[in-house]
Design a protein around this motif. Structure first.
Motif, PDB file in Angstrom:
ATOM      1  N   THR A   2       0.832  -1.210   0.000  1.00  0.00           N
ATOM      2  CA  THR A   2       0.000   0.000   0.000  1.00  0.00           C
ATOM      3  C   THR A   2       0.860   1.251   0.000  1.00  0.00           C
ATOM      4  O   THR A   2       0.545   2.230  -0.685  1.00  0.00           O
ATOM      5  CB  THR A   2      -0.971  -0.009   1.196  1.00  0.00           C
ATOM      6  OG1 THR A   2      -1.774  -1.179   1.107  1.00  0.00           O
ATOM      7  CG2 THR A   2      -1.871   1.211   1.195  1.00  0.00           C
ATOM      8  N   ARG A   3       1.958   1.248   0.726  1.00  0.00           N
ATOM      9  CA  ARG A   3       2.882   2.397   0.686  1.00  0.00           C
ATOM     10  C   ARG A   3       3.384   2.617  -0.746  1.00  0.00           C
ATOM     11  O   ARG A   3       3.492   3.749  -1.209  1.00  0.00           O
ATOM     12  CB  ARG A   3       4.080   2.177   1.615  1.00  0.00           C
ATOM     13  CG  ARG A   3       3.776   2.288   3.087  1.00  0.00           C
ATOM     14  CD  ARG A   3       3.466   3.687   3.548  1.00  0.00           C
ATOM     15  NE  ARG A   3       4.600   4.589   3.511  1.00  0.00           N
ATOM     16  CZ  ARG A   3       4.614   5.796   4.066  1.00  0.00           C
ATOM     17  NH1 ARG A   3       3.542   6.254   4.722  1.00  0.00           N
ATOM     18  NH2 ARG A   3       5.667   6.561   3.978  1.00  0.00           N
ATOM     19  N   MET A   4       3.679   1.529  -1.447  1.00  0.00           N
ATOM     20  CA  MET A   4       4.151   1.660  -2.832  1.00  0.00           C
ATOM     21  C   MET A   4       3.053   2.211  -3.738  1.00  0.00           C
ATOM     22  O   MET A   4       3.307   3.023  -4.624  1.00  0.00           O
ATOM     23  CB  MET A   4       4.662   0.322  -3.359  1.00  0.00           C
ATOM     24  CG  MET A   4       5.933  -0.121  -2.654  1.00  0.00           C
ATOM     25  SD  MET A   4       6.633  -1.608  -3.362  1.00  0.00           S
ATOM     26  CE  MET A   4       7.240  -0.971  -4.914  1.00  0.00           C
ATOM     27  N   VAL A  12      -3.853  11.162   0.827  1.00  0.00           N
ATOM     28  CA  VAL A  12      -4.098   9.856   1.451  1.00  0.00           C
ATOM     29  C   VAL A  12      -2.996   9.513   2.457  1.00  0.00           C
ATOM     30  O   VAL A  12      -1.843   9.916   2.286  1.00  0.00           O
ATOM     31  CB  VAL A  12      -4.247   8.761   0.353  1.00  0.00           C
ATOM     32  CG1 VAL A  12      -2.991   8.589  -0.469  1.00  0.00           C
ATOM     33  CG2 VAL A  12      -4.705   7.419   0.908  1.00  0.00           C
ATOM     34  N   HIS A  13      -3.397   8.802   3.495  1.00  0.00           N
ATOM     35  CA  HIS A  13      -2.448   8.274   4.486  1.00  0.00           C
ATOM     36  C   HIS A  13      -2.388   6.755   4.377  1.00  0.00           C
ATOM     37  O   HIS A  13      -3.418   6.117   4.136  1.00  0.00           O
ATOM     38  CB  HIS A  13      -2.901   8.634   5.913  1.00  0.00           C
ATOM     39  CG  HIS A  13      -2.155   7.867   6.961  1.00  0.00           C
ATOM     40  ND1 HIS A  13      -0.909   8.248   7.392  1.00  0.00           N
ATOM     41  CD2 HIS A  13      -2.439   6.707   7.607  1.00  0.00           C
ATOM     42  CE1 HIS A  13      -0.471   7.355   8.287  1.00  0.00           C
ATOM     43  NE2 HIS A  13      -1.381   6.417   8.426  1.00  0.00           N
ATOM     44  N   ALA A  14      -1.206   6.185   4.598  1.00  0.00           N
ATOM     45  CA  ALA A  14      -1.077   4.730   4.758  1.00  0.00           C
ATOM     46  C   ALA A  14       0.014   4.448   5.786  1.00  0.00           C
ATOM     47  O   ALA A  14       1.066   5.102   5.770  1.00  0.00           O
ATOM     48  CB  ALA A  14      -0.726   4.069   3.424  1.00  0.00           C
ATOM     49  N   SER A  15      -0.231   3.498   6.664  1.00  0.00           N
ATOM     50  CA  SER A  15       0.743   3.128   7.704  1.00  0.00           C
ATOM     51  C   SER A  15       2.073   2.760   7.069  1.00  0.00           C
ATOM     52  O   SER A  15       2.104   2.151   5.995  1.00  0.00           O
ATOM     53  CB  SER A  15       0.244   1.923   8.498  1.00  0.00           C
ATOM     54  OG  SER A  15      -1.072   2.116   8.950  1.00  0.00           O
ATOM     55  N   ASP A  16       3.180   3.094   7.753  1.00  0.00           N
ATOM     56  CA  ASP A  16       4.491   2.872   7.125  1.00  0.00           C
ATOM     57  C   ASP A  16       5.237   1.627   7.598  1.00  0.00           C
ATOM     58  O   ASP A  16       6.305   1.322   7.075  1.00  0.00           O
ATOM     59  CB  ASP A  16       5.362   4.128   7.218  1.00  0.00           C
ATOM     60  CG  ASP A  16       5.837   4.424   8.622  1.00  0.00           C
ATOM     61  OD1 ASP A  16       5.530   3.648   9.551  1.00  0.00           O
ATOM     62  OD2 ASP A  16       6.526   5.443   8.777  1.00  0.00           O
ATOM     63  N   SER A  17       4.698   0.886   8.576  1.00  0.00           N
ATOM     64  CA  SER A  17       5.274  -0.413   8.946  1.00  0.00           C
ATOM     65  C   SER A  17       4.169  -1.241   9.606  1.00  0.00           C
ATOM     66  O   SER A  17       3.159  -0.681  10.048  1.00  0.00           O
ATOM     67  CB  SER A  17       6.441  -0.243   9.927  1.00  0.00           C
ATOM     68  OG  SER A  17       5.946   0.142  11.203  1.00  0.00           O
TER      69      SER A  17
HETATM   70 MG    MG Z   1       3.782   8.459   8.056  1.00  0.00          MG
END
Ligand code: MG
Ligand code: DAT
Length: 151
Positions: free
Chosen positions: A86-88, A116-121
């Protein structure tokens, strides 16, 4: 595992610009599974926890104003490697560095309005999901195409 989960949020600019559907579409067509969804007006208290690592940044006050400027659509998505994938799909934090084909690269211009936001780990995702959602708001279900997306 295939049950990894991530928090995705359509930010106020994404909602205003009618991008909710496009963002959901990209995650759905990839094969990820929606397990929670709601629209909400985010409180400063929630944001203070969500962006705890950014309190001392010069842009923090304007980030708070932006994120409380209108409704947000928060979602939890599930699937194999969903956090990284999702980050990609979302692209670089700064839209100027986000590749075409990514959500930020296709729909945004400036870092302060990156839609948009997406968790990074995976670890952060678990914290963010429990911050934004009650357990009862998340649905554990199996999609009928599961056997064609996983082996
Ligand atoms: Mg962040
Ligand atoms: P990301 O949202 O890609 O995880 P982050 O966690 O570093 O990025 O920052 C959170 C948000 O803060 C980001 O989506 C937009 C805002 N932000 C980050 N850097 C900024 C900057 N230099 N100027 C303005 N806003 C910024």
């Amino acid at each position: 595992g295939v049950k990894e989960r991530t928090l995705v949020a359509v930010k106020p600019d994404g909602v205003q610009r009618r991008l909710i559907g496009q963002i959901i579409k990209r995650l759905e067509q990839r094969g990820f599974q929606l397990v929670g969804l709601k629209m909400l007006q985010v409180s400063e208290e929630l944001l203070a926890q969500h962006y705890a690592s950014l309190h001392r940044k010069p842009f923090y006050p304007s980030l708070l104003r932006y994120m409380t400027s209108g409704p947000v659509v928060a979602m939890v998505w599930e699937g194999h490697n969903v956090v990284k994938s999702t980050r990609m799909l979302v692209g670089n934090t700064n839209p100027a560095e986000a590749a075409p084909g990514t959500l930020r690269g296709d729909f945004s211009v400036h870092v302060s309005r990156n839609i948009v936001h997406a968790s990074d780990s995976a670890e952060v995702a678990q914290k963010e999901i429990s911050l934004w959602f009650q357990r009862s708001e998340l649905i554990d279900w199996e999609c009928c195409d599961h056997g064609n997306i996983y082996h």
